[in-house]
Scaffold this motif. Structure first.
Motif, PDB file in Angstrom:
ATOM      1  N   ILE A   1       6.065  -1.931   3.759  1.00  0.00           N
ATOM      2  CA  ILE A   1       4.931  -2.478   3.255  1.00  0.00           C
ATOM      3  C   ILE A   1       3.647  -1.568   3.667  1.00  0.00           C
ATOM      4  O   ILE A   1       2.760  -1.483   2.750  1.00  0.00           O
ATOM      5  N   LEU A   2       3.979  -0.962   4.666  1.00  0.00           N
ATOM      6  CA  LEU A   2       2.838   0.163   4.996  1.00  0.00           C
ATOM      7  C   LEU A   2       2.775   1.240   4.040  1.00  0.00           C
ATOM      8  O   LEU A   2       1.569   1.644   3.917  1.00  0.00           O
ATOM      9  N   LYS A   3       3.882   1.557   3.536  1.00  0.00           N
ATOM     10  CA  LYS A   3       3.745   2.890   2.755  1.00  0.00           C
ATOM     11  C   LYS A   3       3.033   2.334   1.360  1.00  0.00           C
ATOM     12  O   LYS A   3       2.376   2.986   0.719  1.00  0.00           O
ATOM     13  N   GLU A   4       3.288   1.113   0.872  1.00  0.00           N
ATOM     14  CA  GLU A   4       2.816   0.733  -0.201  1.00  0.00           C
ATOM     15  C   GLU A   4       1.319   0.634   0.144  1.00  0.00           C
ATOM     16  O   GLU A   4       0.439   0.932  -0.763  1.00  0.00           O
ATOM     17  N   ALA A   5       1.005  -0.013   1.268  1.00  0.00           N
ATOM     18  CA  ALA A   5      -0.407  -0.278   1.505  1.00  0.00           C
ATOM     19  C   ALA A   5      -1.308   1.018   1.724  1.00  0.00           C
ATOM     20  O   ALA A   5      -2.619   1.069   1.380  1.00  0.00           O
ATOM     21  N   LEU A   6      -0.622   2.007   2.355  1.00  0.00           N
ATOM     22  CA  LEU A   6      -1.308   3.284   2.605  1.00  0.00           C
ATOM     23  C   LEU A   6      -0.970   4.579   2.027  1.00  0.00           C
ATOM     24  O   LEU A   6      -1.096   5.521   2.334  1.00  0.00           O
TER      25      LEU A   6
ATOM     26  N   ASP B   1      -7.007  -3.168   5.851  1.00  0.00           N
ATOM     27  CA  ASP B   1      -5.871  -4.077   5.205  1.00  0.00           C
ATOM     28  C   ASP B   1      -5.217  -4.980   6.356  1.00  0.00           C
ATOM     29  O   ASP B   1      -4.421  -4.547   7.032  1.00  0.00           O
ATOM     30  N   ILE B   2      -5.281  -6.502   5.711  1.00  0.00           N
ATOM     31  CA  ILE B   2      -4.419  -7.195   6.783  1.00  0.00           C
ATOM     32  C   ILE B   2      -3.226  -7.180   6.879  1.00  0.00           C
ATOM     33  O   ILE B   2      -2.453  -7.324   7.643  1.00  0.00           O
ATOM     34  N   ARG B   3      -2.667  -6.915   5.745  1.00  0.00           N
ATOM     35  CA  ARG B   3      -1.145  -6.570   5.534  1.00  0.00           C
ATOM     36  C   ARG B   3      -0.692  -5.242   6.478  1.00  0.00           C
ATOM     37  O   ARG B   3       0.379  -5.349   6.961  1.00  0.00           O
ATOM     38  N   VAL B   4      -1.350  -4.417   6.393  1.00  0.00           N
ATOM     39  CA  VAL B   4      -1.401  -3.108   7.430  1.00  0.00           C
ATOM     40  C   VAL B   4      -1.315  -3.630   8.925  1.00  0.00           C
ATOM     41  O   VAL B   4      -0.326  -3.222   9.467  1.00  0.00           O
ATOM     42  N   LEU B   5      -2.324  -4.319   9.124  1.00  0.00           N
ATOM     43  CA  LEU B   5      -2.330  -4.827  10.591  1.00  0.00           C
ATOM     44  C   LEU B   5      -1.213  -5.618  11.033  1.00  0.00           C
ATOM     45  O   LEU B   5      -0.482  -5.494  12.101  1.00  0.00           O
ATOM     46  N   THR B   6      -0.806  -6.567  10.413  1.00  0.00           N
ATOM     47  CA  THR B   6       0.287  -7.353  10.577  1.00  0.00           C
ATOM     48  C   THR B   6       1.519  -6.593  10.756  1.00  0.00           C
ATOM     49  O   THR B   6       2.538  -6.984  11.372  1.00  0.00           O
ATOM     50  N   ALA B   7       1.716  -5.961   9.645  1.00  0.00           N
ATOM     51  CA  ALA B   7       2.971  -4.911   9.593  1.00  0.00           C
ATOM     52  C   ALA B   7       3.211  -4.271  10.564  1.00  0.00           C
ATOM     53  O   ALA B   7       4.445  -3.919  11.166  1.00  0.00           O
ATOM     54  N   ILE B   8       2.012  -3.430  11.193  1.00  0.00           N
ATOM     55  CA  ILE B   8       1.975  -2.532  12.374  1.00  0.00           C
ATOM     56  C   ILE B   8       2.488  -3.548  13.411  1.00  0.00           C
ATOM     57  O   ILE B   8       3.275  -3.063  14.249  1.00  0.00           O
TER      58      ILE B   8
ATOM     59  N   GLY C   1       1.553  -4.739  20.008  1.00  0.00           N
ATOM     60  CA  GLY C   1       1.615  -5.710  18.872  1.00  0.00           C
ATOM     61  C   GLY C   1       0.492  -6.362  19.027  1.00  0.00           C
ATOM     62  O   GLY C   1      -0.249  -6.589  17.692  1.00  0.00           O
ATOM     63  N   THR C   2      -0.204  -7.188  20.048  1.00  0.00           N
ATOM     64  CA  THR C   2      -0.904  -8.139  20.066  1.00  0.00           C
ATOM     65  C   THR C   2      -2.322  -7.598  19.615  1.00  0.00           C
ATOM     66  O   THR C   2      -3.122  -8.389  19.141  1.00  0.00           O
ATOM     67  N   TYR C   3      -2.657  -6.224  19.661  1.00  0.00           N
ATOM     68  CA  TYR C   3      -3.932  -5.677  19.311  1.00  0.00           C
ATOM     69  C   TYR C   3      -3.995  -5.894  17.902  1.00  0.00           C
ATOM     70  O   TYR C   3      -5.050  -6.209  17.301  1.00  0.00           O
TER      71      TYR C   3
END
Length: 285
Positions: A22-27, A50-57, A70-72
């Motif tokens: 997911i991160l590779k796709e977004a970044l 990107d919210i997808r990046v935040l939740t994926a990390i 992770g909470t951050y």
């Protein structure tokens, strides 16, 4: 054991790989979790991250069990989208992992406000209420989940509450039914065996664990517990310690740490202390 540990680690790596994809796709093509963090740290702190990046990390940290980190990322995601399911779930699960159950309940309930018939979340919230000692609320949430559709974890939760409340016969009935549906679940046998121990029937407890070993001989915790249970059956009340009490009496002391070395020296040669601790948690008091 090495093979099992390898398989578990491999499984965790595969789960991380999904998040990294997911991160590779977004970044745009970063190859590893660490390189993503180092290369895009500034970008992640921007308002337009990107919210997808935040939740994926956040999910990567959750699966690595670095829950505080992770909470951050989940909180940053909620700043952008306050009702984002993945961010709410991630925060609830991170606080569960940090054993901050009251905080996890807050986020489980926020999800349920949006999706009141989510049986998975109802069960997770029930687990959190049970862990904090709010058994009535836990029963309410487990039953809500079961009224939607059968959920094995909700059923286990109700059985555990019966055991906690001293309703051992009802707990035994529930655990036996669960074992019929999932005969290789070692946890169910351990809890069932503990019910018999609490009733004073250690012979039946050992018989339960022997059933489990016949079905799944690879379960190390069950085998370890069974071995220790047989040692105490063998020596029992006639295996005396230096002050005239038996080994079983030593098991009943509140401060077991101060006594375990003395107990260990009087057990069968080469028995190791972590096996004794497992026995205390399940077959002894």
């Amino acid at each position: 054991n090495l093979i099992e540990k390898y398989e578990l680690k491999h499984h965790e790596i595969l789960k991380l790989d999904k998040e990294i994809e997911i991160l590779k796709e977004a970044l745009k093509g970063e190859e590893t979790f660490s390189s993503i963090l180092s290369t895009h740290n500034d970008e992640l702190n921007k308002e337009n991250a990107d919210i997808r990046v935040l939740t994926a990390i956040g999910n990567c940290h959750r699966k690595l069990k670095t829950f505080k980190d992770g909470t951050y990322y989940f909180e940053k995601a909620l700043e952008k989208e306050p009702n984002n399911f993945y961010a709410l779930f991630g925060l609830a699960d991170c606080y569960r992992g940090m054993n901050q159950q009251f905080k996890s309940i807050e986020y489980w309930n926020r999800i349920l406000e949006l999706d009141p018939n989510n049986k998975v979340i109802l069960t997770r919230a029930g687990d959190a209420f049970r862990t904090t000692g709010n058994l009535d609320k836990a029963v309410e949430y487990y039953n809500k989940a079961l009224n939607i559709e059968f959920d094995v974890y909700a059923a286990i939760g109700l059985a555990l509450i019966c055991k906690c409340e001293g309703k051992y016969d009802e707990a035994i009935e529930r655990f036996n039914k669960l074992i019929q549906d999932d005969p290789k679940n070692g946890r169910l046998y351990l809890d069932l065996a503990d019910c018999y121990v609490q009733k004073g029937n250690k012979e039946e407890a050992i018989a339960v664990l022997e059933r489990c070993v016949k079905v799944d001989g690879k379960n190390p915790i069950v085998k370890s517990t069974l071995d220790c249970g047989k040692i105490f059956e063998m020596y029992g009340t006639d295996y005396n310690t230096k002050d005239g009490t038996c080994v079983r009496d030593y098991i009943n002391v509140e401060d077991i740490d101060s006594q375990e070395k003395d107990v260990d020296e009087r057990l069968v040669e080469q028995r190791i202390i972590h096996n004794i601790k497992r026995f205390i948690m399940t077959l002894g008091r």
